[in-house]
Enzyme design. Structure first.
Site, mmCIF file in Angstrom:
data_model
loop_
_atom_site.group_PDB
_atom_site.id
_atom_site.type_symbol
_atom_site.label_atom_id
_atom_site.label_comp_id
_atom_site.label_asym_id
_atom_site.label_seq_id
_atom_site.Cartn_x
_atom_site.Cartn_y
_atom_site.Cartn_z
ATOM 1 N N THR A 135 0.769 -1.339 -0.136
ATOM 2 C CA THR A 135 -0.013 0.035 0.075
ATOM 3 C C THR A 135 0.956 1.132 -0.002
ATOM 4 O O THR A 135 1.747 1.268 1.000
ATOM 5 C CB THR A 135 -0.907 0.040 1.056
ATOM 6 O OG1 THR A 135 -1.684 -1.130 1.114
ATOM 7 C CG2 THR A 135 -1.711 1.165 1.190
ATOM 8 N N HIS A 170 -8.176 4.570 -1.371
ATOM 9 C CA HIS A 170 -8.039 4.080 0.102
ATOM 10 C C HIS A 170 -9.411 4.464 0.632
ATOM 11 O O HIS A 170 -9.675 4.880 1.784
ATOM 12 C CB HIS A 170 -7.117 4.980 0.714
ATOM 13 C CG HIS A 170 -6.465 4.164 1.955
ATOM 14 N ND1 HIS A 170 -5.433 3.478 1.912
ATOM 15 C CD2 HIS A 170 -6.847 3.931 3.299
ATOM 16 C CE1 HIS A 170 -5.109 2.759 3.018
ATOM 17 N NE2 HIS A 170 -6.022 3.304 3.998
ATOM 18 N N ARG A 198 -10.006 8.139 2.176
ATOM 19 C CA ARG A 198 -9.453 8.213 3.513
ATOM 20 C C ARG A 198 -8.233 9.008 3.487
ATOM 21 O O ARG A 198 -7.686 9.490 4.443
ATOM 22 C CB ARG A 198 -9.339 6.967 4.116
ATOM 23 C CG ARG A 198 -10.613 6.025 4.580
ATOM 24 C CD ARG A 198 -10.267 4.782 4.784
ATOM 25 N NE ARG A 198 -9.653 4.620 6.184
ATOM 26 C CZ ARG A 198 -10.444 4.535 7.371
ATOM 27 N NH1 ARG A 198 -11.875 4.766 7.207
ATOM 28 N NH2 ARG A 198 -9.790 4.384 8.357
ATOM 29 N N GLY A 249 -15.657 2.225 -2.748
ATOM 30 C CA GLY A 249 -16.913 2.603 -3.043
ATOM 31 C C GLY A 249 -17.786 1.564 -3.650
ATOM 32 O O GLY A 249 -18.911 1.661 -3.917
HETATM 33 C C1 LIG Z 1 -11.314 1.175 8.949
HETATM 34 C C2 LIG Z 1 -10.439 0.989 7.618
HETATM 35 C C3 LIG Z 1 -9.037 0.527 7.810
HETATM 36 C C4 LIG Z 1 -8.143 0.277 6.633
HETATM 37 N N1 LIG Z 1 -6.909 -0.138 6.750
HETATM 38 C C5 LIG Z 1 -6.270 -0.289 5.649
HETATM 39 C C6 LIG Z 1 -4.967 -0.990 5.863
HETATM 40 O O1 LIG Z 1 -4.637 -1.463 7.100
HETATM 41 N N2 LIG Z 1 -4.353 -1.290 4.782
HETATM 42 C C7 LIG Z 1 -4.752 -0.820 3.631
HETATM 43 O O2 LIG Z 1 -3.998 -1.085 2.487
HETATM 44 N N3 LIG Z 1 -5.935 -0.153 3.439
HETATM 45 C C8 LIG Z 1 -6.804 -0.117 4.396
HETATM 46 N N4 LIG Z 1 -7.802 0.670 4.337
HETATM 47 C C9 LIG Z 1 -8.502 0.683 3.000
HETATM 48 C C10 LIG Z 1 -9.257 -0.480 2.516
HETATM 49 O O3 LIG Z 1 -8.298 -1.356 2.138
HETATM 50 C C11 LIG Z 1 -10.025 -0.063 1.124
HETATM 51 O O4 LIG Z 1 -8.801 0.500 0.262
HETATM 52 C C12 LIG Z 1 -10.962 0.702 1.186
HETATM 53 O O5 LIG Z 1 -11.805 0.755 2.432
HETATM 54 C C13 LIG Z 1 -11.930 0.636 0.034
HETATM 55 O O6 LIG Z 1 -13.088 1.772 0.043
HETATM 56 P P1 LIG Z 1 -14.607 1.120 0.596
HETATM 57 O O7 LIG Z 1 -14.409 1.023 1.971
HETATM 58 O O8 LIG Z 1 -15.292 2.381 0.139
HETATM 59 O O9 LIG Z 1 -14.975 -0.134 0.150
HETATM 60 C C14 LIG Z 1 -8.780 0.701 5.307
HETATM 61 C C15 LIG Z 1 -9.949 1.169 5.352
HETATM 62 C C16 LIG Z 1 -10.935 1.474 6.379
HETATM 63 C C17 LIG Z 1 -12.322 1.868 6.253
HETATM 64 O O1 LIG Z 2 -6.959 3.787 8.657
HETATM 65 C C1 LIG Z 2 -6.545 3.641 7.503
HETATM 66 O O2 LIG Z 2 -7.147 3.910 6.471
HETATM 67 C C2 LIG Z 2 -5.508 2.602 7.259
HETATM 68 O O3 LIG Z 2 -5.145 2.137 6.123
HETATM 69 C C3 LIG Z 2 -4.573 2.126 8.412
HETATM 70 C C4 LIG Z 2 -3.201 2.690 8.512
HETATM 71 C C5 LIG Z 2 -2.563 2.353 9.699
HETATM 72 C C6 LIG Z 2 -2.904 1.351 10.412
HETATM 73 C C7 LIG Z 2 -4.216 0.745 10.256
HETATM 74 C C8 LIG Z 2 -5.176 1.174 9.305
#
Ligand SMILES: Cc1cc2nc3c(=O)[nH]c(=O)nc-3n(C[C@H](O)[C@H](O)[C@H](O)COP(=O)(O)O)c2cc1C
Ligand SMILES: O=C(O)C(=O)c1ccccc1
Length: 384
Positions: A175, A281, A284, A314
């Protein structure tokens, strides 16, 4: 065969015994349902986006601008949604996106998620920031990929890769878009950051190379261990010329997650990367960023024939999956909806969220007139 659609029959038949699903089958409503039961800190963390939330909304709005144009009398009563991506066979072109710190929404966290996914043979992508050690999640069984937050310390990085390989994770997902956390007003307003509360640090706290850098084990001095975690995993400065390090320590397929620009996609292909996850992401990270779906067509044109493209950000419905596949993705990743499922009903909740998406996808694909995901092309869509 239309195996995923069977969930529809199952639900209606259960109704004859006065049973209804554990929560809504409409993933676009899940956020509102989850909000009423979840604690505000974890809910805000999951639901939130960067800044004003503009890109979270843009991700959804982009799907509405593409419309499906159904075809008739194509024999789509018989369907096969199965596919293979980067050597991993899967029952449908859907994986569970890496989501860290799942213990903040349910005590069983990634173990419950992995159990639900394994029972359906759906691959998970386990986050570096998981709440349980990657070996414990692997012990659940099921197809699994490992997501790397690329730490500043090369020995910790090599150790994590070695452990992931040994535990049977077959694809490495790196990532790139979260080398530091964005300005996230919901979390800031709650002053809520899970890692500072020692959530999502299980892989590091069980890693020999990580522990070697500590004078005392985390059980004796948690604050120092957390500070080391933060210094290793945030603010990481990685460039294209660092990629060979990963190749040296990982002999399977490598996927870059967070690509939105065709020039980055071309560069990845030139570097011999095997796949990309077109993702912002889930909105986010960069407030005001292009909707991930809007980034997909240009990337498909640029490199779709050179490496495998996956998509997230999405995805909520079967129609969303169909649109992403028609625009060039080989598979999609589901994010927040399964996390809300986990929050609402643990393993059973993840299973229900996942089966609902797969059944919706199966039915919508058939009603669109397609027997397989592979036959979807842009000609299945109309741009409003
Ligand atoms: C609470 C949360 C934590 C996430 N943590 C990670 C992570 O640890 N590593 C990562 O590559 N993406 C992380 N993501 C991003 C997701 O892999 C993904 O790209 C994203 O949630 C897709 O969008 P959607 O929630 O609209 O389906 C996180 C997303 C959320 C909502
Ligand atoms: O919160 C997030 O979107 C995320 O990717 C994340 C980053 C570091 C640790 C855990 C989740």
């Amino acid at each position: 065969m239309a195996e995923h659609a069977r969930y529809q029959n199952e639900i209606y038949l259960q109704g004859l015994a006065d049973r209804v699903p554990p929560f809504t089958t409409d993933a676009t409503r899940l956020e509102a349902v989850a909000e009423s039961t979840m604690d505000p800190g974890p809910f805000g963390y999951v639901a939130g986006g960067a800044g004003s939330g503009d890109t979270v909304r843009a991700n959804r709005a982009a799907f509405a601008r593409w419309r499906i144009v159904p075809r008739m009398m194509t024999g789509a009563t018989e369907r096969d949604l199965s596919t293979t991506v980067l050597g991993t066979p899967m029952p449908a072109p859907v994986l569970l996106a890496p989501v860290g710190v799942q213990s903040i929404v349910h005590p069983d966290g990634e173990l419950a998620t992995a159990r639900a996914a394994a029972a359906l043979d759906v691959p998970i992508v386990l986050s570096t920031a998981s709440s349980y050690p990657l070996e414990d999640v692997a012990a659940v069984g099921g197809p699994r990929w490992f997501q790397l937050y690329w730490p500043n310390d090369p020995e910790v990085c090599a150790s994590l890769l070695h452990r992931a390989k040994a535990a049977g994770y077959t694809v490495l997902v790196v990532t790139l878009d979260t080398w530091t956390l964005a300005w996230r007003p919901r979390d800031l307003d709650h002053a809520y950051l899970p890692f500072l509360r020692a959530a999502g640090v299980a892989n590091a706290f069980t890693d020999p190379a990580f522990l070697a850098g500590l004078a005392k084990p985390p059980a004796e001095d948690q604050a120092t261990a957390i500070l080391r975690w933060v210094s290793l995993f945030t603010g990481t400065d990685k460039r294209w010329d660092h990629l060979p390090f990963l190749r040296e320590h990982w002999d399977g397929p490598i996927v870059l997650k967070g690509i939105q620009h065709p020039d980055d996609a071309r560069r990845a292909a030139d570097e011999g990367i095997n796949g990309l996850i077109i993702s912002n992401h889930g909105g986010r990270q960069v407030d005001g960023a292009i909707a991930s779906l809007d980034a997909l067509p240009a990337i498909t044109s640029a490199v779709g024939d050179r490496l495998d493209l996956l998509f997230d950000s999405g995805i909520r419905t079967g129609a969303d999956v169909i649109k992403a596949l028609a625009l060039g993705a080989k598979a999609v990743l589901l994010g927040r909806p399964y996390v809300y499922g986990l929050a609402l009903a643990g393993e059973e909740g993840v299973r229900h969220a996942l089966r609902s998406l797969l059944a919706d996808l199966d039915l919508t694909l058939g009603l669109t007139g397609h027997q397989t995901p592979a036959s979807l092309t842009p000609s299945a869509l109309h741009r409003d």
